[in-house]
Design a protein around this motif. Structure first.
Motif, PDB file in Angstrom:
ATOM      1  N   ASP A   7      -1.878  -5.033  -0.419  1.00 45.97           N
ATOM      2  CA  ASP A   7      -2.734  -5.672   0.679  1.00 45.97           C
ATOM      3  C   ASP A   7      -2.060  -6.826   1.161  1.00 45.97           C
ATOM      4  O   ASP A   7      -1.707  -6.931   2.685  1.00 45.97           O
ATOM      5  CB  ASP A   7      -4.386  -6.129   0.301  1.00 45.97           C
ATOM      6  CG  ASP A   7      -5.069  -4.765   0.187  1.00 45.97           C
ATOM      7  OD1 ASP A   7      -4.699  -3.658   0.787  1.00 45.97           O
ATOM      8  OD2 ASP A   7      -5.883  -4.729  -0.610  1.00 45.97           O
TER       9      ASP A   7
ATOM     10  N   ASN B 295      -9.015  -5.582  -4.148  1.00 42.05           N
ATOM     11  CA  ASN B 295      -8.680  -5.215  -2.582  1.00 42.05           C
ATOM     12  C   ASN B 295      -8.487  -6.763  -1.962  1.00 42.05           C
ATOM     13  O   ASN B 295      -9.351  -7.687  -2.319  1.00 42.05           O
ATOM     14  CB  ASN B 295      -9.759  -4.405  -1.859  1.00 42.05           C
ATOM     15  CG  ASN B 295      -9.240  -4.189  -0.375  1.00 42.05           C
ATOM     16  OD1 ASN B 295      -9.384  -4.909   0.317  1.00 42.05           O
ATOM     17  ND2 ASN B 295      -8.925  -3.036  -0.335  1.00 42.05           N
TER      18      ASN B 295
ATOM     19  N   THR C  34      -8.429  -7.524   1.295  1.00 42.32           N
ATOM     20  CA  THR C  34      -8.812  -7.573   2.944  1.00 42.32           C
ATOM     21  C   THR C  34     -10.141  -8.385   2.936  1.00 42.32           C
ATOM     22  O   THR C  34     -10.492  -8.480   4.328  1.00 42.32           O
ATOM     23  CB  THR C  34      -8.639  -6.426   3.399  1.00 42.32           C
ATOM     24  OG1 THR C  34      -9.622  -5.531   2.869  1.00 42.32           O
ATOM     25  CG2 THR C  34      -7.263  -5.544   3.092  1.00 42.32           C
TER      26      THR C  34
END
Length: 307
Positions: free
Chosen positions: A63, A117, A119
């Protein structure tokens, strides 16, 4: 990809020698992967491209495109968690069990945080600060739960064989599996609170989805439960048969056999746990929020599940 293809890929990517690669080589590998246009679903025939892909998978956060700190890269996970799993399995005192499980959960939670993750965003505060705060609470709770059977046993001086069997052999595996899943879910909870980015087949971000975040966290937590629950349960089961067959008589030799079995099971289970669910997760149109669907006609969407 099938489970078997993912498993073979992770076996190669978990090579500890990849930890020795310098940052410049990792950046070149990442650039080569990005310019080659290859994906997980496409065969990588060129040896140089494949090695670059493995190095990128083992060293770079997908990411953020940042190089992961050495101690928290996937190839370091098994060697660094193994000692704490072994010493935790051999503890018979509540205080020492709490200490070693606290250290164990601290490392695995930090690994989960760094490899999750990347984000989720919030306007008023740092997501990472919130995750660290949540993680510390989850670690303390998990270590306390892990030591609880020994505390209970000492408190009520339970010395009969049935109590010994339940506390020392039957409870540790499910407790470690559940607490590992719990810490993973808690430290990554901002992902389903704020949502994670989802993409179409071309890699274009189409929106931020809480449903995808929940799915990513749930799958990762389940994989942690399978990993550490199996690593505690299977060696205990095999040691039980070794004792019944009287293949080993001295306690020291039995402890050595148990350490060998834990090492073998954890070595095999790490790539298994990483392969249960694809790292590039997939979610259907029916499972996404209406505000995302209104901006696209795609039927399948993708997201980074994390490790």
């Amino acid at each position: 990809q099938s489970f078997w293809r993912r498993f073979l890929l992770w076996v190669d990517a978990l090579d500890p020698l990849l930890l020795l690669k310098p940052s410049d080589e990792i950046r070149r590998a990442r650039l080569l992967v990005q310019t080659s246009g290859k994906t997980l679903n496409e065969p990588i025939q060129n040896k140089q491209t494949r090695q670059a892909f493995l190095l990128s998978l083992a060293s770079v956060h997908p990411d953020t495109d940042k190089i992961i700190p050495v101690l928290f890269r996937p190839p370091a996970f098994m060697p660094l968690s193994l000692p704490w799993v072994i010493v935790s399995s051999l503890q018979h005192k509540a205080k020492s069990a709490f200490f070693f499980q606290f250290v164990f959960h601290t490392y695995t939670t930090a690994f989960t945080l760094i490899n999750g993750n990347g984000t989720p965003k919030a306007e008023n505060y740092s997501i990472q600060q919130k995750q660290i705060f949540y993680g510390l609470g989850a670690i303390s709770y998990a270590a306390s739960v892990g030591a609880l059977p020994l505390i209970f046993m000492d408190r009520y001086t339970l010395k009969n064989s049935l109590a010994q069997l339940i506390v020392r052999r039957l409870l540790p595996a499910p407790l470690l599996g559940m607490t590992s899943a719990f810490t993973a879910a808690v430290v990554r909870s901002p992902e389903f609170e704020h949502g994670i980015e989802v993409m179409d087949r071309n890699g274009k971000v189409v929106g931020v989805s809480r449903n995808a975040g929940e799915k990513a966290v749930r799958e990762t937590a389940l994989s942690r439960a399978v990993l550490f629950g199996t690593t505690f349960f299977l060696p205990e089961l095999l040691v039980h048969f070794v004792q019944r067959a009287k293949l080993v008589k001295s306690p020291r030799a039995l402890a050595s056999v148990k350490m060998f079995l834990i090492t073998s099971v954890l070595t095999g289970m790490v790539p298994v746990s990483l392969s249960i669910f694809p790292q590039c997760g997939q979610i259907t149109r029916a499972d996404l929020e209406p505000e995302i669907l209104s901006s696209t006609e795609e039927t399948e969407f993708f997201y980074n599940r994390g490790v």
